[in-house]
Design a protein around this motif. Structure first.
Motif, mmCIF file in Angstrom:
data_model
loop_
_atom_site.group_PDB
_atom_site.id
_atom_site.type_symbol
_atom_site.label_atom_id
_atom_site.label_comp_id
_atom_site.label_asym_id
_atom_site.label_seq_id
_atom_site.Cartn_x
_atom_site.Cartn_y
_atom_site.Cartn_z
ATOM 1 N N ALA A 10 -9.139 -4.994 3.605
ATOM 2 C CA ALA A 10 -7.477 -5.387 3.466
ATOM 3 C C ALA A 10 -7.058 -5.445 1.883
ATOM 4 O O ALA A 10 -6.070 -4.618 2.227
ATOM 5 C CB ALA A 10 -7.161 -6.217 4.384
ATOM 6 N N GLY A 11 -7.855 -6.439 1.227
ATOM 7 C CA GLY A 11 -7.095 -6.556 0.042
ATOM 8 C C GLY A 11 -6.812 -5.969 -0.945
ATOM 9 O O GLY A 11 -5.469 -5.381 -1.186
ATOM 10 N N VAL A 12 -7.635 -4.655 -1.040
ATOM 11 C CA VAL A 12 -8.040 -3.444 -1.498
ATOM 12 C C VAL A 12 -7.133 -2.420 -1.326
ATOM 13 O O VAL A 12 -5.584 -1.833 -2.240
ATOM 14 C CB VAL A 12 -9.115 -2.609 -1.726
ATOM 15 N N ALA A 13 -6.995 -2.402 0.125
ATOM 16 C CA ALA A 13 -6.549 -1.729 0.384
ATOM 17 C C ALA A 13 -4.476 -2.017 0.252
ATOM 18 O O ALA A 13 -3.541 -1.184 0.162
ATOM 19 C CB ALA A 13 -6.170 -1.268 2.222
ATOM 20 N N TYR A 14 -4.071 -2.917 0.929
ATOM 21 C CA TYR A 14 -2.981 -3.743 -0.047
ATOM 22 C C TYR A 14 -2.316 -3.090 -1.020
ATOM 23 O O TYR A 14 -1.240 -3.014 -1.492
ATOM 24 C CB TYR A 14 -2.765 -5.129 0.774
ATOM 25 N N PHE A 15 -3.585 -3.492 -2.022
ATOM 26 C CA PHE A 15 -2.887 -3.243 -3.505
ATOM 27 C C PHE A 15 -2.874 -1.842 -3.722
ATOM 28 O O PHE A 15 -2.194 -1.755 -4.548
ATOM 29 C CB PHE A 15 -3.727 -3.405 -4.247
ATOM 30 N N VAL A 16 -3.781 -0.937 -3.032
ATOM 31 C CA VAL A 16 -3.009 0.040 -3.330
ATOM 32 C C VAL A 16 -2.036 0.891 -2.879
ATOM 33 O O VAL A 16 -1.306 1.261 -2.963
ATOM 34 C CB VAL A 16 -4.681 1.096 -2.282
ATOM 35 N N LEU A 17 -1.610 0.459 -1.651
ATOM 36 C CA LEU A 17 -0.391 0.471 -1.342
ATOM 37 C C LEU A 17 0.753 0.552 -1.590
ATOM 38 O O LEU A 17 1.773 1.176 -1.498
ATOM 39 C CB LEU A 17 -0.070 0.674 0.403
ATOM 40 N N SER A 18 0.922 -1.013 -2.310
ATOM 41 C CA SER A 18 2.090 -1.516 -2.776
ATOM 42 C C SER A 18 2.729 -1.517 -4.356
ATOM 43 O O SER A 18 3.396 -1.947 -4.965
ATOM 44 C CB SER A 18 1.890 -2.662 -2.027
ATOM 45 N N ARG A 19 0.939 -1.236 -4.901
ATOM 46 C CA ARG A 19 1.379 -1.385 -6.408
ATOM 47 C C ARG A 19 0.282 0.034 -7.362
ATOM 48 O O ARG A 19 0.363 0.228 -8.079
ATOM 49 C CB ARG A 19 -0.156 -2.295 -6.414
#
Length: 370
Positions: free
Chosen positions: A224-233
């Motif tokens: 979830a952390g990696v996915a959040y970073f990829v989508l937002s950053r």
């Protein structure tokens, strides 16, 4: 003074409106309601030491596959083969762990079993994505075909090689392999150490009775952390949103649409493999029925978490809220004696329908009513 007050009021309304429009807003409200209801209905048993461990295990399972499904849906596609991929991956690892590898390699170590299985599932994800983008066929139909193909292959392989659709009694590799421990062991023991100090994790003999959370919780947080970073950053995140919003426009602006979609199908296969590895190394068993209907749970959680069915809009945080909600409700029957297990399906149906209506309103607001 009145002008300033009016400006402040409009600014507050604007901030509230932005908050309400966020994709995870509805999922957060539903989660708070469910947590409150289950807390009191279970007489707080759902959140004692053992209850917290069991609930987080289910929540993490849902969260792992729902994150993969959500990113793919944001990219404008569906994958109905996730559940069958879980069963296929579990079978592959269990058979290698039980009978070893051919070609003189001997008994498979957990690392080899996982690595070979991951290579196969990533290849299958690549194949599904390639068929979708090259043929122009609906991902719903293509992944549905692989749902049946993988489930059938898993059951046939179990019966031919194992004479049964189950494998049980595998050696417990966790004590001798860091890979097995990383998937099937226990993490975050310090949380329960603190709980023990407060007297919330002590059995009748005065001993600590829960040592930590299942490893799948850590995997969920990482994914979830990696996915959040990829989508937002990252630029890839922009490409995913652009592809799901309008693939023709995205392609015209230089977005590698086909590669983005194929990569997302591979990501869902990766999530399914992690899910299966956690189950196999935790329970030391495998079953052809594992993962059955999990693809529907994953899609439902993504939708409840604010992901639009039409693509181009969604949030990993919302998916996390949805996973917490679904996990708690799915496990509630163990803490609320009078609750029938079938109420979980009733809940899913009602909440999913409400989420679809809410998401449709969001879509119309974003597109100006189109």
């Amino acid at each position: 003074m009145s002008d300033r007050s009016e400006a402040d009021r409009l600014a507050q309304e604007s901030a509230l409106a932005r908050l309400v429009r966020r994709p995870e807003a509805g999922a957060f409200i539903v989660m708070i309601v469910v947590v409150t209801m289950i807390t009191f209905a279970s007489d707080f048993k759902a959140f004692n030491a053992l209850g917290l461990k069991n609930n987080l295990a289910i929540i993490a399972q849902f969260g792992i596959i729902a994150t993969g499904a959500a990113l793919l849906m944001i990219g404008g596609e569906f994958d109905l083969s996730i559940g069958s991929m879980i069963g296929f991956a579990g079978m592959s690892m269990a058979m290698m762990l039980k009978w070893g590898l051919p070609f003189g390699l001997g008994e498979a170590t957990p690392f080899l079993a996982f690595a070979i299985t991951l290579a196969m599932t990533l290849s299958l994800g690549w194949l599904i994505g390639t068929i979708v983008v090259r043929s122009g066929l609906s991902s719903f139909i293509v992944s549905l075909a692989f749902l049946f193909f993988l489930r059938g292959t898993t059951e046939v392989s179990f019966r031919l090689i194992n004479q049964s659709t189950q494998i049980s009694g595998l050696p417990d590799f966790k004590e001798q392999s860091w890979v097995a421990w990383a998937f099937g062991g226990e993490m975050f023991g310090w949380v329960y150490d603190a709980w023990f100090a407060l007297g919330g994790n002590i059995n009748r003999r005065g001993e600590q009775w829960v040592d930590g959370f299942d490893a799948r919780v850590l995997w969920w947080l990482i994914i979830a952390g990696v996915a959040y970073f990829v989508l937002s950053r990252t630029q890839l995140g922009n490409w995913i949103y652009a592809t799901g919003d309008n693939k023709d426009s995205a392609r015209a602006n230089g977005v590698p649409v086909n590669r983005v979609k194929t990569s997302l199908f591979m990501f869902t296969a990766f999530c399914a493999t992690i899910f299966a590895a956690c189950q196999v190394f935790d329970t030391n068993t495998a079953d052809a029925a594992k993962g059955n209907l999990m693809e529907l749970n994953a899609i439902a959680i993504a939708v409840v978490g604010g992901t639009l069915m039409t693509g181009g809009f969604g949030s990993v945080i919302g998916v996390a809220f949805g996973a917490v909600t679904f996990g708690l409700v799915a496990n509630a029957v163990f803490y609320i004696p009078w609750l029938d297990g079938s109420f979980y399906r009733v809940f899913v149906g009602v909440v999913l329908l409400a989420a679809v209506f809410a998401n449709e309103r969001i879509r119309k607001r974003i597109t100006g009513g189109i």
